[in-house]
Design a protein around this motif. Sequence first.
Motif, PDB file in Angstrom:
ATOM      1  N   THR A 165      -5.822   8.761  -9.159  1.00  0.00           N
ATOM      2  CA  THR A 165      -6.033   7.381  -8.735  1.00  0.00           C
ATOM      3  C   THR A 165      -6.600   7.282  -7.327  1.00  0.00           C
ATOM      4  N   PHE A 166      -6.068   8.097  -6.402  1.00  0.00           N
ATOM      5  CA  PHE A 166      -6.417   7.955  -4.990  1.00  0.00           C
ATOM      6  C   PHE A 166      -7.162   9.147  -4.397  1.00  0.00           C
ATOM      7  N   GLY A 167      -7.298  10.231  -5.154  1.00  0.00           N
ATOM      8  CA  GLY A 167      -7.947  11.425  -4.632  1.00  0.00           C
ATOM      9  C   GLY A 167      -6.968  12.318  -3.904  1.00  0.00           C
ATOM     10  N   ASN A 168      -7.456  13.486  -3.455  1.00  0.00           N
ATOM     11  CA  ASN A 168      -6.575  14.474  -2.808  1.00  0.00           C
ATOM     12  C   ASN A 168      -6.932  14.691  -1.345  1.00  0.00           C
ATOM     13  N   GLY A 169      -7.515  13.676  -0.717  1.00  0.00           N
ATOM     14  CA  GLY A 169      -7.837  13.779   0.701  1.00  0.00           C
ATOM     15  C   GLY A 169      -6.644  13.440   1.569  1.00  0.00           C
ATOM     16  N   SER A 170      -6.899  13.090   2.809  1.00  0.00           N
ATOM     17  CA  SER A 170      -5.824  12.736   3.730  1.00  0.00           C
ATOM     18  C   SER A 170      -5.236  11.380   3.371  1.00  0.00           C
ATOM     19  N   VAL A 171      -3.935  11.264   3.575  1.00  0.00           N
ATOM     20  CA  VAL A 171      -3.249   9.995   3.320  1.00  0.00           C
ATOM     21  C   VAL A 171      -3.470   9.109   4.543  1.00  0.00           C
ATOM     22  N   ASP A 172      -4.567   8.368   4.530  1.00  0.00           N
ATOM     23  CA  ASP A 172      -4.951   7.557   5.677  1.00  0.00           C
ATOM     24  C   ASP A 172      -4.686   6.083   5.420  1.00  0.00           C
ATOM     25  N   CYS A 173      -5.185   5.232   6.294  1.00  0.00           N
ATOM     26  CA  CYS A 173      -4.971   3.790   6.178  1.00  0.00           C
ATOM     27  C   CYS A 173      -5.477   3.250   4.845  1.00  0.00           C
ATOM     28  N   ASN A 174      -6.622   3.753   4.400  1.00  0.00           N
ATOM     29  CA  ASN A 174      -7.189   3.278   3.138  1.00  0.00           C
ATOM     30  C   ASN A 174      -6.303   3.628   1.954  1.00  0.00           C
ATOM     31  N   ILE A 175      -5.718   4.828   1.976  1.00  0.00           N
ATOM     32  CA  ILE A 175      -4.834   5.240   0.886  1.00  0.00           C
ATOM     33  C   ILE A 175      -3.574   4.381   0.886  1.00  0.00           C
ATOM     34  N   TYR A 176      -2.992   4.134   2.056  1.00  0.00           N
ATOM     35  CA  TYR A 176      -1.824   3.256   2.126  1.00  0.00           C
ATOM     36  C   TYR A 176      -2.157   1.874   1.574  1.00  0.00           C
ATOM     37  N   ARG A 177      -3.306   1.359   1.975  1.00  0.00           N
ATOM     38  CA  ARG A 177      -3.711   0.032   1.484  1.00  0.00           C
ATOM     39  C   ARG A 177      -3.819   0.030  -0.032  1.00  0.00           C
ATOM     40  N   GLU A 178      -4.378   1.083  -0.592  1.00  0.00           N
ATOM     41  CA  GLU A 178      -4.514   1.157  -2.043  1.00  0.00           C
ATOM     42  C   GLU A 178      -3.143   1.265  -2.723  1.00  0.00           C
ATOM     43  N   ILE A 179      -2.248   2.098  -2.182  1.00  0.00           N
ATOM     44  CA  ILE A 179      -0.907   2.232  -2.757  1.00  0.00           C
ATOM     45  C   ILE A 179      -0.216   0.871  -2.796  1.00  0.00           C
ATOM     46  N   ILE A 180      -0.399   0.096  -1.751  1.00  0.00           N
ATOM     47  CA  ILE A 180       0.282  -1.192  -1.628  1.00  0.00           C
ATOM     48  C   ILE A 180      -0.352  -2.252  -2.521  1.00  0.00           C
ATOM     49  N   GLN A 181      -1.678  -2.266  -2.631  1.00  0.00           N
ATOM     50  CA  GLN A 181      -2.361  -3.368  -3.319  1.00  0.00           C
ATOM     51  C   GLN A 181      -2.883  -3.017  -4.710  1.00  0.00           C
ATOM     52  N   HIS A 182      -2.905  -1.747  -5.070  1.00  0.00           N
ATOM     53  CA  HIS A 182      -3.411  -1.352  -6.382  1.00  0.00           C
ATOM     54  C   HIS A 182      -2.551  -1.981  -7.484  1.00  0.00           C
ATOM     55  N   ARG A 183      -3.164  -2.330  -8.585  1.00  0.00           N
ATOM     56  CA  ARG A 183      -2.435  -2.984  -9.683  1.00  0.00           C
ATOM     57  C   ARG A 183      -1.364  -2.076 -10.275  1.00  0.00           C
ATOM     58  N   ARG A 184      -1.483  -0.769 -10.083  1.00  0.00           N
ATOM     59  CA  ARG A 184      -0.449   0.166 -10.537  1.00  0.00           C
ATOM     60  C   ARG A 184       0.270   0.809  -9.353  1.00  0.00           C
ATOM     61  N   GLY A 185       0.265   0.102  -8.226  1.00  0.00           N
ATOM     62  CA  GLY A 185       0.891   0.623  -7.020  1.00  0.00           C
ATOM     63  C   GLY A 185       2.310   0.132  -6.830  1.00  0.00           C
ATOM     64  N   ILE A 186       2.715   0.001  -5.585  1.00  0.00           N
ATOM     65  CA  ILE A 186       4.110  -0.237  -5.237  1.00  0.00           C
ATOM     66  C   ILE A 186       4.656  -1.554  -5.786  1.00  0.00           C
ATOM     67  N   PHE A 187       3.773  -2.552  -5.979  1.00  0.00           N
ATOM     68  CA  PHE A 187       4.231  -3.836  -6.497  1.00  0.00           C
ATOM     69  C   PHE A 187       3.904  -4.033  -7.979  1.00  0.00           C
ATOM     70  N   LYS A 188       3.617  -2.941  -8.661  1.00  0.00           N
ATOM     71  CA  LYS A 188       3.427  -3.005 -10.112  1.00  0.00           C
ATOM     72  C   LYS A 188       4.696  -3.578 -10.756  1.00  0.00           C
ATOM     73  N   ASN A 189       4.511  -4.497 -11.680  1.00  0.00           N
ATOM     74  CA  ASN A 189       5.616  -5.143 -12.421  1.00  0.00           C
ATOM     75  C   ASN A 189       6.480  -6.054 -11.556  1.00  0.00           C
ATOM     76  N   SER A 190       6.069  -6.320 -10.314  1.00  0.00           N
ATOM     77  CA  SER A 190       6.917  -7.100  -9.410  1.00  0.00           C
ATOM     78  C   SER A 190       7.130  -8.520  -9.927  1.00  0.00           C
ATOM     79  N   ARG A 191       8.253  -9.103  -9.523  1.00  0.00           N
ATOM     80  CA  ARG A 191       8.589 -10.492  -9.833  1.00  0.00           C
ATOM     81  C   ARG A 191       9.005 -11.185  -8.547  1.00  0.00           C
ATOM     82  N   GLY A 192       8.782 -12.492  -8.509  1.00  0.00           N
ATOM     83  CA  GLY A 192       9.158 -13.260  -7.341  1.00  0.00           C
ATOM     84  C   GLY A 192       8.287 -12.930  -6.141  1.00  0.00           C
ATOM     85  N   SER A 193       8.777 -13.224  -4.956  1.00  0.00           N
ATOM     86  CA  SER A 193       8.014 -12.958  -3.745  1.00  0.00           C
ATOM     87  C   SER A 193       7.957 -11.459  -3.472  1.00  0.00           C
TER      88      SER A 193
END
Length: 238
Positions: A165-193
């Motif tokens: 999903t994110f590649g095997n490069g350095s875990v930089d700002c762009n990777i964090y942003r993707e982890i947070i906002q990707h549809r299968r990232g940290i808020f996958k299946n989230s409910r409420g705020s």
Amino acid sequence: MKSNSLVELFGIEKGDVVSITGSGGKTTLLFALSEELKTCGRVLITTTTKIFTPSTERADYRFTDLSDYYFVGADTVRVVLGVEDADTGKLLAPSDDVLQRVAKDFDYILIEADGSRNLPLKMWREGEPVISSLTTKTIGVIPIQPYGRKAEADFIFNYEGFVATFGNGSVDCNIYREIIQHRRGIFKNSRGSKILFINQVECEAARCRALRILSALSDASITKTYGSLLKGDYYGID
């Protein structure tokens, strides 16, 4: 904006059901919140996956067999509810039906809704995280410490999925942003705020990195917070 209270930082109110996802501090956050909320009312601690059975210092009552559960008549109390797995010593999730039946007995419900095998980063598999239908707030926890490291299997749960999903490069700002906002990232299946907490921010360099990540987010629906659960320092972004 600095806050001395996680409850205040996250805007948790009576009646909230809080599901915690992510990595690098979920369980610590769960019990830090329960400690604060115990002074405000009746707190249920449970899981939709599995957690280690907490010590008596972390809970006033522990029900590890659902048939033994009963209403605890106290205005302020922390109750743990789950199904004990004798092989692992962990508590497994009660069903959503059970959770709905006992919800009326509590002012606040805290749910550990994700697992990462104690690794600081992860990529979510099918069915992860497991968010209860009762959830009113979803808190995503991610640590800052892996920032700048090359992606490796020794610190990433589901490494193959992460790389795909994110590649095997350095875990930089762009990777964090993707982890947070990707549809299968940290808020996958989230409910409420949705509330993001960047953990392990314990020096000026870490703070600068956390602020860089938060400023890069485009999802205005996410409440942005950061700090250190170890030090008890918490900050919100207006």
